[in-house]
Motif scaffolding. Structure first.
Motif, mmCIF file in Angstrom:
data_model
loop_
_atom_site.group_PDB
_atom_site.id
_atom_site.type_symbol
_atom_site.label_atom_id
_atom_site.label_comp_id
_atom_site.label_asym_id
_atom_site.label_seq_id
_atom_site.Cartn_x
_atom_site.Cartn_y
_atom_site.Cartn_z
ATOM 1 N N ILE A 208 0.835 -1.199 0.000
ATOM 2 C CA ILE A 208 0.000 0.000 0.000
ATOM 3 C C ILE A 208 0.870 1.250 0.000
ATOM 4 C CG2 ILE A 208 -1.700 1.322 1.294
ATOM 5 C CD1 ILE A 208 -2.708 -1.381 2.423
ATOM 6 N N ARG A 209 1.837 1.286 0.922
ATOM 7 C CA ARG A 209 2.700 2.463 1.034
ATOM 8 C C ARG A 209 3.469 2.709 -0.264
ATOM 9 N NH1 ARG A 209 5.274 0.850 4.925
ATOM 10 N NH2 ARG A 209 4.310 2.015 6.642
ATOM 11 N N GLU A 210 4.106 1.674 -0.788
ATOM 12 C CA GLU A 210 4.927 1.863 -1.974
ATOM 13 C C GLU A 210 4.072 2.173 -3.199
ATOM 14 O OE1 GLU A 210 7.754 -1.230 -2.596
ATOM 15 O OE2 GLU A 210 8.785 -0.854 -0.686
ATOM 16 N N MET A 235 -7.321 -3.278 -3.054
ATOM 17 C CA MET A 235 -6.444 -2.384 -3.806
ATOM 18 C C MET A 235 -6.126 -3.010 -5.153
ATOM 19 S SD MET A 235 -2.629 -1.296 -2.531
ATOM 20 C CE MET A 235 -1.354 -0.709 -3.634
ATOM 21 N N TYR A 236 -5.854 -2.176 -6.127
ATOM 22 C CA TYR A 236 -5.367 -2.674 -7.414
ATOM 23 C C TYR A 236 -4.377 -1.674 -8.003
ATOM 24 C CZ TYR A 236 -8.716 0.548 -9.620
ATOM 25 O OH TYR A 236 -9.416 1.665 -10.005
ATOM 26 N N GLY A 237 -3.488 -2.180 -8.854
ATOM 27 C CA GLY A 237 -2.515 -1.321 -9.512
ATOM 28 C C GLY A 237 -1.315 -0.962 -8.673
ATOM 29 N N GLY A 238 -1.199 -1.541 -7.477
ATOM 30 C CA GLY A 238 -0.117 -1.144 -6.581
ATOM 31 C C GLY A 238 1.192 -1.851 -6.810
ATOM 32 N N TYR A 239 1.157 -3.062 -7.346
ATOM 33 C CA TYR A 239 2.382 -3.825 -7.581
ATOM 34 C C TYR A 239 2.968 -3.456 -8.941
ATOM 35 C CZ TYR A 239 1.191 -6.887 -3.635
ATOM 36 O OH TYR A 239 0.898 -7.389 -2.386
ATOM 37 N N GLU A 240 4.125 -2.805 -8.905
ATOM 38 C CA GLU A 240 4.861 -2.435 -10.120
ATOM 39 C C GLU A 240 4.040 -1.536 -11.049
ATOM 40 O OE1 GLU A 240 7.345 -5.668 -11.863
ATOM 41 O OE2 GLU A 240 6.187 -6.940 -10.493
ATOM 42 N N GLY A 241 2.992 -0.910 -10.528
ATOM 43 C CA GLY A 241 2.175 -0.019 -11.345
ATOM 44 C C GLY A 241 1.344 -0.716 -12.397
ATOM 45 N N ARG A 245 -3.297 -5.714 -12.047
ATOM 46 C CA ARG A 245 -2.959 -6.584 -10.920
ATOM 47 C C ARG A 245 -3.767 -6.207 -9.688
ATOM 48 N NH1 ARG A 245 3.008 -8.707 -9.001
ATOM 49 N NH2 ARG A 245 2.253 -9.973 -7.266
ATOM 50 N N PHE A 246 -4.583 -7.130 -9.236
ATOM 51 C CA PHE A 246 -5.472 -6.916 -8.108
ATOM 52 C C PHE A 246 -4.797 -7.346 -6.812
ATOM 53 C CE2 PHE A 246 -8.774 -8.457 -5.187
ATOM 54 C CZ PHE A 246 -9.554 -7.317 -5.089
ATOM 55 N N GLY A 247 -5.103 -6.603 -5.739
ATOM 56 C CA GLY A 247 -4.595 -6.964 -4.428
ATOM 57 C C GLY A 247 -3.539 -5.992 -3.935
ATOM 58 N N PRO A 248 -3.267 -6.093 -2.624
ATOM 59 C CA PRO A 248 -3.838 -7.030 -1.658
ATOM 60 C C PRO A 248 -5.275 -6.679 -1.302
ATOM 61 C CG PRO A 248 -2.330 -5.529 -0.559
ATOM 62 C CD PRO A 248 -2.217 -5.240 -2.015
ATOM 63 N N VAL A 277 -9.915 -0.864 -17.581
ATOM 64 C CA VAL A 277 -9.059 -2.033 -17.384
ATOM 65 C C VAL A 277 -9.835 -3.257 -17.854
ATOM 66 C CG1 VAL A 277 -7.823 -3.435 -15.696
ATOM 67 C CG2 VAL A 277 -7.888 -0.940 -15.443
ATOM 68 N N GLN A 278 -9.194 -4.099 -18.659
ATOM 69 C CA GLN A 278 -9.900 -5.196 -19.318
ATOM 70 C C GLN A 278 -9.865 -6.521 -18.565
ATOM 71 O OE1 GLN A 278 -11.679 -4.622 -22.439
ATOM 72 N NE2 GLN A 278 -11.346 -2.685 -21.383
ATOM 73 N N GLY A 279 -9.107 -6.574 -17.484
ATOM 74 C CA GLY A 279 -9.042 -7.810 -16.718
ATOM 75 C C GLY A 279 -8.368 -7.587 -15.379
ATOM 76 N N ALA A 280 -8.634 -8.486 -14.438
ATOM 77 C CA ALA A 280 -8.012 -8.431 -13.118
ATOM 78 C C ALA A 280 -7.323 -9.758 -12.850
ATOM 79 C CB ALA A 280 -9.070 -8.161 -12.044
ATOM 80 N N TRP A 281 -6.108 -9.712 -12.296
ATOM 81 C CA TRP A 281 -5.384 -10.947 -11.994
ATOM 82 C C TRP A 281 -4.524 -10.747 -10.747
ATOM 83 C CZ3 TRP A 281 -0.025 -10.936 -11.849
ATOM 84 C CH2 TRP A 281 0.609 -9.869 -12.482
ATOM 85 N N PHE A 282 -4.163 -11.835 -10.144
ATOM 86 C CA PHE A 282 -3.231 -11.809 -9.021
ATOM 87 C C PHE A 282 -2.494 -13.136 -8.981
ATOM 88 C CE2 PHE A 282 -7.354 -13.175 -7.418
ATOM 89 C CZ PHE A 282 -7.039 -14.356 -6.772
ATOM 90 N N LEU A 283 -1.393 -13.174 -8.231
ATOM 91 C CA LEU A 283 -0.497 -14.330 -8.259
ATOM 92 C C LEU A 283 -0.691 -15.312 -7.121
ATOM 93 C CD1 LEU A 283 3.014 -12.921 -9.319
ATOM 94 C CD2 LEU A 283 1.605 -14.566 -10.554
ATOM 95 N N TRP A 284 -1.364 -14.916 -6.041
ATOM 96 C CA TRP A 284 -1.178 -15.728 -4.849
ATOM 97 C C TRP A 284 -2.432 -15.793 -3.994
ATOM 98 C CZ3 TRP A 284 4.200 -15.566 -2.222
ATOM 99 C CH2 TRP A 284 4.312 -16.539 -1.239
ATOM 100 N N THR A 285 -3.076 -16.938 -3.951
ATOM 101 C CA THR A 285 -4.102 -17.245 -2.966
ATOM 102 C C THR A 285 -4.213 -18.756 -2.852
ATOM 103 O OG1 THR A 285 -6.333 -16.664 -2.188
ATOM 104 C CG2 THR A 285 -6.137 -17.395 -4.477
#
Length: 314
Positions: A208-210, A235-241, A245-248, A277-285
């Motif tokens: 969140i902070r970064e 949150m979305y868009g926080g990892y590497e901009g 990318r959805f989450g956390p 945005v045309q899709g949402a994805w995440f790596l880890w659950t």
């Protein structure tokens, strides 16, 4: 010949990466950000195999030098975040040599166990993808690693997304009970970061902070409150901009069963659709967790499975 990282190796490593890890190519900017600028990176933990001046193998070993929160350095734990050998040099013992040197480095730092590759904050993948890299998975097994657990990556197309009427009803019911759902305000930021750090894990607070420091719009962080107290966020868009990318994303355990997660998820997806945005994805659950069930019930599908691997080294 084996040696540790030298300036200029980044070019050869990225080239080798894209030749070997073909399902997950990277560029030099991403390598710089997630490896070279990682506060825990130590050139001695980056071992390369060289043949005639050409890098033909590489492995990265990490131990924590900067705590995620407080003073916790996880001194008994090390991580290997990637390893690779060029196909032309396979079955020559290079992989084993790299692994031995990486384990020696981790052991020398005082660690008693090593994970592949669940390292926060700068993991590339949660673990080994057995389907994409069967030889890599078998190599880890031969080297004494055991499967700890198997997270999954999920995706949902948003091209046909419409905010579900049933969730609108749940949202209205919760609002009548005193809950609010809104985008994060400047004054909420310390509270939502603290909530993520303490209720979930410090990597979420860091994300969140970064994300905010890197310039994401605060409207990309949705919060649920009860009497002004944060009880959930998405949150979305926080990892590497990466906008897609959805989450956390999470809700306090004490508030489970009220549909708050369902509302936050749909609020976030709707916000993403508003931004085209045309899709949402995440790596880890985990597919078997409450979050995993929620994703599956709301249009997400699993597209990759990973194995987090662990080995005792003391």
């Amino acid at each position: 010949m084996y040696r540790t990282f030298l300036s200029g190796d980044e070019i050869g490593i990225v080239g080798l990466w894209n030749d070997v890890l073909i399902h997950d190519p990277i560029n030099e900017k991403r390598f710089r950000t997630q490896v070279l600028l990682d506060a825990n990176f130590d050139p001695k933990g980056m071992i390369v195999a060289v043949d005639g001046g050409r890098i033909v193998g590489a492995i990265l070993a990490i131990t924590r030098k900067l705590p995620m929160i407080g003073t916790e350095l996880e001194p008994d734990t090390g991580w290997i975040t990637f390893f690779m050998v060029h196909p032309d040099f396979e079955r020559n013992g290079i992989g084993r040599g790299l692994m031995e040197k990486a384990i020696d480095y981790i052991r020398g730092q005082g660690a008693k166990k090593v994970f592949f590759s669940s390292y926060a904050p700068n993991y590339f993948l949660p673990g080994i993808d057995e389907f994409a890299y069967p030889s890599g998975f078998n190599f880890l097994l031969k080297e004494g690693f055991k499967r700890a657990y198997s997270p999954v990556a999920m995706h949902r197309a948003l091209t046909d997304y419409v905010y579900p009427d049933a969730v609108k009803v749940v949202k209205l019911e919760r609002e009548q009970e005193g809950y609010t759902f809104e985008t994060v305000r400047d004054g909420d930021m310390p509270a939502v970061i603290h909530f993520a750090n303490t209720v979930f894990n410090p990597d979420w607070g860091r994300a969140i902070r970064e994300g905010l420091l890197q310039g994401i719009d605060p409207s990309q962080i949705l919060v649920a409150k009860k009497e002004g107290r944060i009880v959930g966020f998405a949150m979305y868009g926080g990892y590497e901009g990466i906008r897609e990318r959805f989450g956390p994303f999470g809700v306090d355990d004490s508030e489970q069963g009220k549909g708050l997660g369902k509302v936050l998820l749909q609020e976030a997806l709707h916000s993403m659709k508003q931004r085209t945005v045309q899709g949402a994805w995440f790596l880890w659950t985990s597919e078997k967790s409450s979050a995993g069930h929620l994703y599956l019930k709301n249009g997400f599908t699993t597209y990759r499975t990973f194995h987090v691997m662990v080995k005792e080294v003391d």
